[in-house]
Write a protein that holds these residues in place. Structure first.
Motif, PDB file in Angstrom:
ATOM      1  N   SER A  72      -4.741   6.139   3.926  1.00 17.23           N
ATOM      2  CA  SER A  72      -6.077   5.916   4.467  1.00 17.23           C
ATOM      3  C   SER A  72      -6.981   5.690   3.328  1.00 17.23           C
ATOM      4  N   THR A  73      -7.053   6.457   2.292  1.00 21.78           N
ATOM      5  CA  THR A  73      -8.005   6.351   1.309  1.00 21.78           C
ATOM      6  C   THR A  73      -7.641   4.793   0.352  1.00 21.78           C
ATOM      7  N   LEU A  74      -6.447   4.603   0.107  1.00 17.81           N
ATOM      8  CA  LEU A  74      -6.076   3.242  -0.431  1.00 17.81           C
ATOM      9  C   LEU A  74      -6.650   2.073   0.611  1.00 17.81           C
ATOM     10  N   LYS A  75      -6.460   2.384   1.780  1.00 24.90           N
ATOM     11  CA  LYS A  75      -6.896   1.267   2.803  1.00 24.90           C
ATOM     12  C   LYS A  75      -8.378   1.103   2.744  1.00 24.90           C
ATOM     13  N   ARG A  76      -9.282   2.414   2.655  1.00 21.53           N
ATOM     14  CA  ARG A  76     -10.561   2.028   2.442  1.00 21.53           C
ATOM     15  C   ARG A  76     -10.898   1.478   1.219  1.00 21.53           C
ATOM     16  N   LEU A  77     -10.418   2.006   0.171  1.00 19.12           N
ATOM     17  CA  LEU A  77     -10.700   1.274  -1.224  1.00 19.12           C
ATOM     18  C   LEU A  77     -10.455  -0.225  -1.234  1.00 19.12           C
ATOM     19  N   THR A  78      -9.494  -0.483  -0.638  1.00 15.72           N
ATOM     20  CA  THR A  78      -9.009  -1.996  -0.797  1.00 15.72           C
ATOM     21  C   THR A  78     -10.020  -2.908   0.065  1.00 15.72           C
ATOM     22  N   GLY A 103     -17.703  -1.148  -5.025  1.00 16.49           N
ATOM     23  CA  GLY A 103     -17.189  -0.258  -3.928  1.00 16.49           C
ATOM     24  C   GLY A 103     -16.104   0.710  -4.174  1.00 16.49           C
ATOM     25  N   LEU A 104     -15.528   0.879  -5.342  1.00 18.91           N
ATOM     26  CA  LEU A 104     -14.680   1.862  -5.764  1.00 18.91           C
ATOM     27  C   LEU A 104     -15.283   3.186  -6.566  1.00 18.91           C
ATOM     28  N   VAL A 105     -16.475   2.925  -6.723  1.00 17.41           N
ATOM     29  CA  VAL A 105     -17.401   4.077  -7.310  1.00 17.41           C
ATOM     30  C   VAL A 105     -17.694   5.109  -6.151  1.00 17.41           C
ATOM     31  N   LEU A 132       0.789  -1.372   0.037  1.00 18.63           N
ATOM     32  CA  LEU A 132       0.115   0.003  -0.090  1.00 18.63           C
ATOM     33  C   LEU A 132       0.920   1.171  -0.019  1.00 18.63           C
ATOM     34  N   MET A 133       1.924   1.095   0.890  1.00 23.87           N
ATOM     35  CA  MET A 133       2.714   2.273   0.885  1.00 23.87           C
ATOM     36  C   MET A 133       3.498   2.830  -0.495  1.00 23.87           C
TER      37      MET A 133
END
Length: 704
Positions: A141-147, A157-159, A124-125
């Motif tokens: 944090s956004t990448l974690k939420r999207l994942t 879920g990515l929309v 992720l980093m």
């Protein structure tokens, strides 16, 4: 895309179980061996592994299989939103699986995204730094939420969730106001239709009574939109009949019964026929159609027209159901059973009555479903069903879905037949033409004859949507086709309706056989064959030593007395039969009795009632003054009485009963005095005028 457990599990495949990644290394009977690096192998039952909610098949290439296709919701999104979602999916899948979703098969993961050597946080980093350099930054944090969203909901879920968010039915309206509106709409179901303002006022009063002024009242426009959204609000200000019908539908899924043989399940019902009929007394009015429908074949084996349906009509309808329809003068050979789709030769070899029968199937009912109308829950109809071994099954009150086949069939008669007949009145006042009731040209008997012909020629040979062949759904069968097909499976057993069966369908009473005969509703019936039984008890304790008597409400000329000391029936004729200028039924006799009783006579004699009836018939003739107070009621009673003067089925022959009972009496034991006077004169045969096949579509242009 949501995550699924689909695919094939092979040795060496990677799986996810209980939040950890394993390799499926062995299968010992029903026990799977899972290994995670250098840890101790995990042994788990295959049924436990495959049914566990945390189980995921990653696959030998390390890619998790999360779905079988895109959601219909995703397909409906705007193109820019879908393009961005696909762009995010490529980056998120590279973080999760090591390779992007759109990569070619066999693509090896980049070193920084290798799932075997880099942790999820490290990947992720790395992705965060990569997107920062390309000018499309996304925080960690956004990448974690999207994942997490992609793992649980797939690409949806990515929309942007504002595009796929579910809008509440009531919007921002206070729930207490919605509860009050629901109660008012439910109460409105059985009320007469009113305006939206009335409903709004009732809701506001209910809210004020329950919660005071604490609840915010929505605007008029919002209220109108809210009522249209609620299921209970449909037809709130429209058709009251439709509103009641919708409320009667069951809450759960509709059940279905699939009979496999003719007569296994039949439905009966009555409805007004939207045709103006000219009765013999010169007035016009509508009639009621009563029909039996076979669910398995959608056939109409019996249908009768009456000014109003009585219990005896429903009972005699059973007799028509098991009696062949004879060919009538003028009918084409194409209408005969021999030229139809019915298996005529096989049926005729068993039942000789089909020699000159028309193409109408003969069906013996096993179970009949009906509503709670007086004609169907009467003892007359129940006894008729019992005598023929028919299971009587009333529908649930106010539940038309218990007998939808006959309901829809009666509507089809109005659509396919009634609207083409002269005198059609339309299904409602709004659909009625100008002076439509003045166009009545058919009598009740003529209309019955047209209906019988239409059922045989049109309905029984018309493809029905409910009769699709299950093996070849593209083929639609007609009722006759379906009847012929089911006979190959169920077979055919004729049920001859003899004289005793016919009498059994009539209403019954119990009486004493007096010295002068038997008295039924102030009418005296007598016969020489009653001599041995006058003043005697029947010997039937269940009948309180009385004698069972059957009578026809449409034919007061005779009754049938069961011979409890012997067998068969004794026919007793009305004592006043030779003095009656014209036949009349039980209904008009009862009206005459009421008129005499209204003059102050408590126990009027038979001759007094007879004179009142004759006077009533004279005053009800077409030349009588229209201002008579009881003219309208008299016209209805006369129409009801005369509807049965010319039965569509002749009485069973007396010879059949005599041969069956040996020395027992038949249907007729002696002719009336009026017949004796004409017995010496040769009978003059009437001239037969051929009739054309009735085709309402061809004659429609001539009528209007």
């Amino acid at each position: 895309m949501t995550t699924h457990k689909t695919g094939i599990l092979r040795l060496g495949d990677r799986v996810e179980f209980d939040g950890k990644d394993y390799v499926f290394v062995a299968l010992n009977g029903e026990v799977a061996e899972l290994r995670a690096g250098q840890e101790t192998p995990l042994n788990v039952l295959m049924t436990t592994l495959l049914t566990d909610k945390s189980f995921r098949l990653i696959g030998i290439d390390g890619i998790r299989r999360r779905g079988l296709g895109e959601s219909k919701i995703f397909e409906a999104l705007p193109a820019p939103a879908k393009d961005r979602a696909h762009w995010l999916e490529n980056h998120i899948t590279e973080v999760l699986d090591g390779v992007p979703a759109g990569a070619e098969p066999g693509t090896r993961p980049r070193r920084d995204y290798d799932v075997t050597s880099r942790s999820l946080r490290q990947r992720l980093m790395t992705k965060e730094a990569e997107l920062q350099k390309t000018g499309n930054p996304l925080s960690l944090s956004t990448l974690k939420r999207l994942t997490r969203a992609y793992e649980t909901r797939g690409i949806v879920g990515l929309v942007d969730q504002r595009l796929v968010r579910r809008t509440p039915t009531a919007g921002q309206v206070d729930q207490r106001f919605i509860d009050a509106l629901t109660i008012v709409l439910q109460h409105n179901t059985d009320q007469s239709s009113g305006s939206m303002d009335r409903i709004r006022r009732d809701v506001e009063k209910h809210v004020q009574a329950e919660h005071g002024s604490d609840v915010e009242i929505p605007s008029r426009a919002t209220f109108h939109r809210l009522v249209k959204k609620l299921a209970q609000g449909r037809h709130a200000t429209g058709s009251a009949r439709t509103r009641r019908t919708l409320s009667q539908q069951p809450d759960g899924p509709f059940g279905a019964v699939h009979p496999v043989r003719p007569g296994e399940l039949m439905q009966i019902d009555s409805t007004p026929l939207d045709i103006a009929v000219e009765f013999e007394d010169g007035i016009t009015g509508r009639v009621e159609l009563t029909a039996l429908v076979d669910v398995a074949t959608r056939s109409i084996p019996a249908a009768v027209l009456r000014p109003s349906t009585k219990a005896v009509d429903a009972a005699l309808l059973l007799a028509r159901c098991v009696t062949p329809e004879t060919m009538r003068p003028g009918w084409s050979e194409a209408v005969s059973m021999a030229a139809s789709a019915l298996p005529y030769q096989a049926m005729r070899s068993i039942d000789a009555r089909l020699q000159n029968a028309a193409a109408k199937p003969i069906i013996m009912p096993e179970t009949i479903v009906c509503d709670h109308g007086k004609a169907y829950i009467s003892h007359t109809f129940k006894n008729a069903c019992r005598s023929l071994g028919i299971s009587f099954q009333p529908a649930h009150p106010d539940t038309p879905t218990d007998k939808p086949i006959v309901e829809r069939t009666l509507q089809s008669v109005g659509t396919l037949f009634a609207q083409y007949v002269t005198g059609y009145l339309g299904s409602s006042v709004e659909r009625r033409g100008k002076n439509a009731d003045l166009q009545a040209v058919f009598s009740l008997l003529e209309l019955q004859d047209l209906l019988d012909e239409w059922i045989i020629t049109a309905w029984q040979n018309r493809p029905h949507e409910g009769l699709r062949d299950p093996l070849t759904p593209g083929r639609i069968l007609s009722p006759n086709d379906k009847y012929a097909a089911l006979l190959n499976v169920a077979g055919y057993v004729p049920v001859p309706l003899d004289a005793e069966n016919y009498i059994q369908l009539l209403p019954a009473v119990t009486r004493v056989i007096n010295s002068y005969g038997v008295k039924i509703r102030h009418r005296i019936y007598d016969s020489a064959e009653l001599n041995p039984y006058r003043g005697q008890e029947s010997g039937m304790k269940a009948l309180r030593q009385l004698w069972e008597i059957r009578y026809d409400p449409y034919d007061v000329t005779r009754v049938w007395v069961r011979n409890h000391h012997g067998s068969g029936w004794i026919t007793a004729f009305w004592r006043q039969l030779h003095t009656s200028p014209q036949p009349f039924g039980d209904t008009i006799w009862e009206l005459g009795r009421q008129m005499v009783a209204g003059r102050g006579t408590d126990s009027p004699s038979e001759a007094t009632i007879k004179a009142a009836v004759d006077n009533l018939l004279d005053r009800a003739s077409p030349a009588a003054p229209k201002s008579h107070k009881t003219a309208k009621k008299v016209h209805r009673v006369i129409a009801r009485s005369r509807a049965g003067e010319a039965p569509s089925r002749p009485l069973p022959s007396p010879e059949a009963t005599q041969s069956r009972t040996g020395t027992g009496p038949g249907l007729e034991t002696e002719p009336s005095k009026a017949r004796d006077e004409q017995s010496d004169q040769p009978e003059k045969l009437a001239k037969i005028i051929p009739l054309r096949i009735y085709n309402p579509q061809e004659r429609a242009d001539e009528w209007w």
